[in-house]
Each structure stands twice: as structure tokens, then as C-alpha cells.
Design an enzyme around this catalytic site. Structure first.
Site: not given
Ligand SMILES: *[C@@H]1O[C@H](CO)[C@@H](O)[C@H](O)[C@H]1NC(C)=O
Ligand SMILES: *[C@@H]1O[C@H](CO)[C@@H](O)[C@H](O)[C@H]1NC(C)=O
Ligand SMILES: *[C@@H]1O[C@H](CO)[C@@H](O)[C@H](O)[C@H]1NC(C)=O
Length: 536
Positions: A226, A250
Site C-alpha cells: 500500500d 501501489e
């Protein structure tokens, strides 16, 4: 305890040649396709009330690791070879915040513990074990950049890093300012996300130990990271090495390929989610929309020039942070053609749970619908995805297709034609209504008279003079994926049926310039279910 199991997994990941473990696993992941799950929303335990989940409530609906494990058939029957699950570590525990409860798993409190909401350590191991028994991979989402708080001066003792000195000082992010994006805090004053100081040597070594143990203990095959671009890039190589498995970061963004590409490589991460392709797919296929296939061709080229390896990028059309495709584009052929492109180009296809059910929520929390309301129906979208996985898996096992670069053959107002390895894909953005007299012509390198099969419906094409192929849209704007007939023989894709062994010439439909010709249906019975369901 996990040594034997790990050995088995490493054997699974390793290739014949002697290469570093990481390289092997990236190579293996290139051949996978991933189904993305928010654990809380995929499936309910037996006996739970399926009517109680309202995405708008921002709270738990009851999905667990066990309920994922009990419903893996639905995923495997669609041809997926891996799942990506939302974060497994402990989240904020406390009163509901103005943004609800952490049902999504991204509000990390203590990374050193599992999130009891989703089950026990044994449950997570059982999920991993069951996936491996099915020869599927487990990708787990991890949050390293930050933890979650309800004030800008939280009690640090509840986190894995218990000392204030292991975090950056509070400051709100100034978007567009690189240093600020790296060191300031995500979130806002209601739910601030304290930013971990990933240059602190104690933080670095603790994270290395943590990730190594997490991966080994639970038999994890890959990590989705993330907010990767909010961590200093030079943190990642050591972390990836410690993890010992493929990591995909990400790196949120649009079509700015060269900026995003800097996050892939030996000085950063093995791979990133393919936000530039996502933006370009929207440009090309959303109806109504700009339908600019040149933008897609441009991004494809730039990606090949800028990324270290496009074949391991994570391709997607939806995730829990962006609107559902069906919210932007209601015509199902828009989704089918973009989906076919995503599966047939460079990269690992990722489908976010619910896309196959035409879910249409827009932003968070509306794009995190519970899957069970669908009844796990075999919708036309589900069947299309299953078909694409079947074809892609077949190509991967029988050719070197997966490592070949995608080349653009043609770009037109009606769509785009691309070729990867031996496969010619002709994708259109004209939508569902039939268009007589409308076609998309591509010039392939195939010799005239070569027999190609459209693997989406087992229709046979014969290459016309100078390699031309002409796809007509008298049945609407459907995706066409052409594979040489010889390459399919003996395999499960469009086996010749006894009745069509001798294709009759009478079915020839010479098109305007005697280019390609459809000369008959191969084993169409085999595909009856699919074609019947696909509104053709
Ligand atoms: C389509 O995309 C190309 C490449 O990005 C761009 O140059 C062109 O202006 C776009 N065309 C339209 C009509 O937006
Ligand atoms: C898009 O999402 C919003 C919010 O969930 C919803 O109100 C709207 O009806 C959706 N549009 C479509 C076309 O589904
Ligand atoms: C379009 O072509 C199809 C197949 O050739 C035919 O069945 C149909 O009647 C045509 N429709 C129109 C409106 O001409």
C-alpha cells in the site's frame, strides 16, 4: 515449524535455472492472474444473515479468511491462479470514526499481530494451504508507510513501533510537493495516518524481520504494498529482499508513465500496479467517453520504453479505490473489450471481486459492495473472464507468449489491433449495437490463407492477401482474439468437433476487399453456453 512447508513453496516458485529467489518468483507471477478480495466483503460464514451488509455504513459485514477458503471454487472455476487479500494485520480498535470502522483492513495499529476480526493464525494458514493445494498463490496486502490514529498526538505504545522518534513529525501533506508526500501524514485531523520514518535504522531492521516472518509463517507468495510511493524509494530493495517474494507496489497515478516507471527496478520494487494502463483503458474503451485508442497505443509504447519489465506489471480495470467500470460505462461490451485487452497485453491481469457481477458503486465506500448479494452467479462477465483465463493459461503453458512484447498493429476510430506472440487481438469500442458495414482491419504478419481461430467463439478466420484480417461487427462490438489454428490443436480451446471437421466452403463471406474470410464455426457446440450467455 514452517520449514518444510516453505521448502515446498520455494520449489513451486523456483525455476530450473539458478537465479535469485526473487527473480524466479517475479517470473512465476508473470504467469498468474489475480482475483482481488476485501476479506470482509467476499463471503459470509455459513449461517450469517446475507441481508445485513450496507456498504454505506462503513462497517464490518462479516467476511473471514475461513469464508474465503470455503468459496475458492468460485475463483478457481473462473480460471484465476492467485488471490490478493486485504491487509491481515491488526487494525484500529475503538469507537467508530467519522469515516467508519476499519473493515477494509488498511487502518494498521499493530503490524506484529493478526487482525482477529478475520480469523486466527490457523485460519490464515489454512487458507494459504488450501490455495497451494489448488496450485494457486496467495498475495497479501501490507501497509508499511503509516499507521492509523484518531488524533495527531496518538499513544504510540499501541503500535509495533512504540517510540515517537520512529515516526515523522505531524504535518498535513502538501500534494505535489515530493518531500511533503514522503514525510507528512496521510489522512486528515479526524483520521490521521502517522507516517513511519522508514529511514530510521531500527525501523528498517524491524520491518525486515517482520516481513520475513510474516511471509514464512503464513506461506505468502507475494505482497501488494500500500502507498508505496509515499515511502523513500531506497527503502524498498532491502525490504523486498527480506520478504523473499514478489512485491507489487501501489504507485497511484495517471498516464505519466516515466514518473511511475521509476518505481520498478533493482533500486525500487519488482513491480507496480499499472495505473497508466488503467487510465489509458478508460480513454480508449469507456462509453460514452473520448474513445481515444491512440492514447492507449501511446501508453503501451511508453511503458515498454520506460519500465524495466512490463510483463510483471499489475493490470487492472477496477480496485477498491477507483469507481467500478460499470459505473463509468454501462454498455457491457465496453467492459468485455477492455477486459480482453487487459488479459492479452503485457502484465498480470487483476480482477477486483464484483466486477464479474457488474457491480457499479462509485467511490469509497460504494465500490466495496458485498459479493454475496450476487449469489455468485455465472454471469456473462464471469464466463468471459473464465474464457480469457483459460486462453491465457493455455498460451502460457504451451508457448512463450507471456514474455513477448505487445505490438500495436492498428489504431482506428473503431478500436485497436495488437499482437503479442502469436496472438492477434482486435478490440473495439463501438459498443453492443450491431454495425453492419463497420469493421476493423488489421495487417498481421501471417501469410495469406493461414487459419486463425477466434478463441472467444471458435469461429475460424483465414488470413487474406498481404496478411490482412477484417473483423466485422454485424453482431455488435465484440472482442476478437485470433490464435493460429495449429497452435490450438490437441488443446482444450476450440477442439475440432466431428461435425465441423470438413468446413464447407459455402459459408464463405468474402468481405469488401477479399481480405480475411470467416469460413465456418469450429466446435461451436463446446461454446454454446458461453455464446448463449454473451448476448450475441
Ligand atoms: C488522443 O491521445 C493522443 C495521445 O495521447 C493525443 O495526442 C490526442 O490529442 C488525443 N486525441 C483526442 C481527441 O483527445
Ligand atoms: C455510480 O455510483 C453512484 C454511487 O454509488 C450511484 O449513485 C450511481 O447510480 C452509479 N451509476 C451507475 C451508472 O451505476
Ligand atoms: C446486418 O447483418 C446481419 C448479418 O449479415 C443481418 O442478419 C442483419 O439483418 C443486418 N441488419 C441490418 C439492419 O441490415
Amino acid at each position: 515449524m514452517p520449514t518444510l512447508k516453505r521448502l515446498a513453496i520455494w520449489t513451486l516458485l523456483a525455476t530450473q535455472t539458478v537465479v535469485p529467489a526473487f527473480a524466479a518468483s517475479a517470473e512465476q507471477w508473470a504467469k498468474r492472474s489475480i482475483y482481488q478480495i476485501i476479506t470482509d466483503r467476499f463471503a459470509l460464514p455459513p449461517g450469517a444473515d446475507p441481508t445485513k451488509c450496507d456498504a454505506g455504513e462503513h462497517t464490518w459485514c462479516g467476511g473471514t479468511w475461513n469464508s474465503i477458503r470455503q468459496n475458492l471454487d468460485y475463483i478457481q472455476n473462473a480460471g484465476f491462479t492467485a488471490i490478493w487479500i486485504s491487509p491481515v494485520n491488526q487494525n484500529y480498535v475503538g469507537p467508530k470514526t467519522p469515516y467508519g470502522d476499519p473493515y477494509h483492513g488498511y487502518w494498521i495499529q499493530d503490524n506484529s499481530q493478526l487482525n482477529a476480526r478475520f480469523g486466527t493464525a490457523d485460519d490464515l494458514k489454512a487458507l494459504s494451504k488450501e490455495l497451494h493445494a489448488r496450485k494457486m498463490f496467495l498475495m497479501v496486502d501490507v501497509v508499511v508507510n503509516n499507521v492509523m490514529a484518531t488524533s495527531t498526538s496518538p499513544d504510540y505504545s499501541k503500535y509495533m513501533f512504540k517510540d515517537k522518534s520512529m515516526y515523522h513529525e505531524y504535518c498535513p501533506i502538501q500534494w505535489g510537493n515530493h518531500d511533503s508526500e514522503q514525510t507528512c501524514w496521510f489522512g486528515d485531523d479526524k483520521v490521521p495516518l502517522p507516517d513511519v520514518d522508514t529511514k530510521n535504522p531500527t525501523v528498517i531492521s524491524t520491518y525486515h524481520t517482520w516481513v520475513r516472518e510474516l511471509v514464512e509463517e503464513y506461506g505468502i507468495d507475494g505482497l501488494r504494498i500500500d502507498a508505496a510511493k509515499h515511502v523513500n524509494k531506497d527503502f524498498w530493495p532491502g525490504f523486498v529482499e527480506a520478504a523473499g517474494v514478489f512485491c507489487i507496489g501501489e504507485v497511484y497515478g495517471g498516464m505519466e508513465v516515466n514518473t511511475i516507471a521509476q518505481w520498478q527496478g533493482p533500486a525500487a520494487l519488482p513491480s507496480v500496479l499499472n495505473y497508466p494502463l488503467y487510465a489509458a483503458l478508460k480513454e480508449a474503451f469507456v462509453i460514452p467517453g473520448t474513445r481515444n485508442t491512440s492514447a492507449l497505443a501511446e501508453v503501451l509504447l511508453q511503458e515498454q520504453q520506460n519500465f524495466v519489465d512490463t510483463t510483471v506489471l499489475g493490470n487492472f480495470m477496477e480496485n477498491h479505490d477507483v469507481p467500478r467500470w460499470h459505473n463509468m460505462s454501462v454498455d457491457p461490451q465496453s467492459m468485455y473489450n477492455a477486459m480482453a485487452f487487459m488479459f492479452m497485453t503485457d502484465g498480470i491481469p487483476i480482477v477486483y471481486a464484483g466486477q464479474e457481477q457488474y457491480f457499479s458503486g462509485n467511490s469509497d465506500p460504494w465500490n466495496r459492495e458485498p459479493l454475496w448479494v450476487s449469489g455468485y452467479a455465472r454471469t456473462p462477465a464471469y464466463e468471459l473472464i473464465a474464457r480469457l483465463n483459460l486462453v491465457r493459461n493455455y498460451l502460457i503453458h504451451s508457448t512463450d507468449w507471456v514474455t513477448q512484447p505487445t505490438n500495436v498493429l492498428t489504431v482506428s476510430d473503431n478500436g485497436i489491433g495488437v499482437m503479442k506472440g502469436p496472438v492477434v487481438s482486435v478490440l473495439t469500442n463501438i459498443g453492443s449495437p450491431p454495425r453492419n458495414g463497420s469493421s476493423l482491419a488489421v495487417q498481421s504478419p501471417y501469410e495469406s490463407s493461414t487459419a486463425l481461430i477466434d478463441v472467444m467463439n471458435c469461429r475460424q478466420f483465414v488470413v487474406g492477401s498481404d496478411g490482412w484480417l477484417d473483423v466485422e461487427y454485424t453482431k455488435g462490438g465484440v472482442a476478437t482474439i485470433l490464435v493460429p489454428r495449429d497452435l490450438l490443436s490437441g488443446g482444450p480451446i476450440c477442439p475440432p468437433s466431428p461435425s465441423s471437421q470438413n468446413v464447407k466452403g459455402g459459408q464463405k463471406q468474402p468481405s469488401n476487399g477479399v481480405r480475411a474470410t470467416v469460413i465456418g464455426d469450429w466446435a461451436i457446440g463446446f461454446m454454446a453456453l458461453l455464446t448463449g450467455a454473451m448476448m450475441w
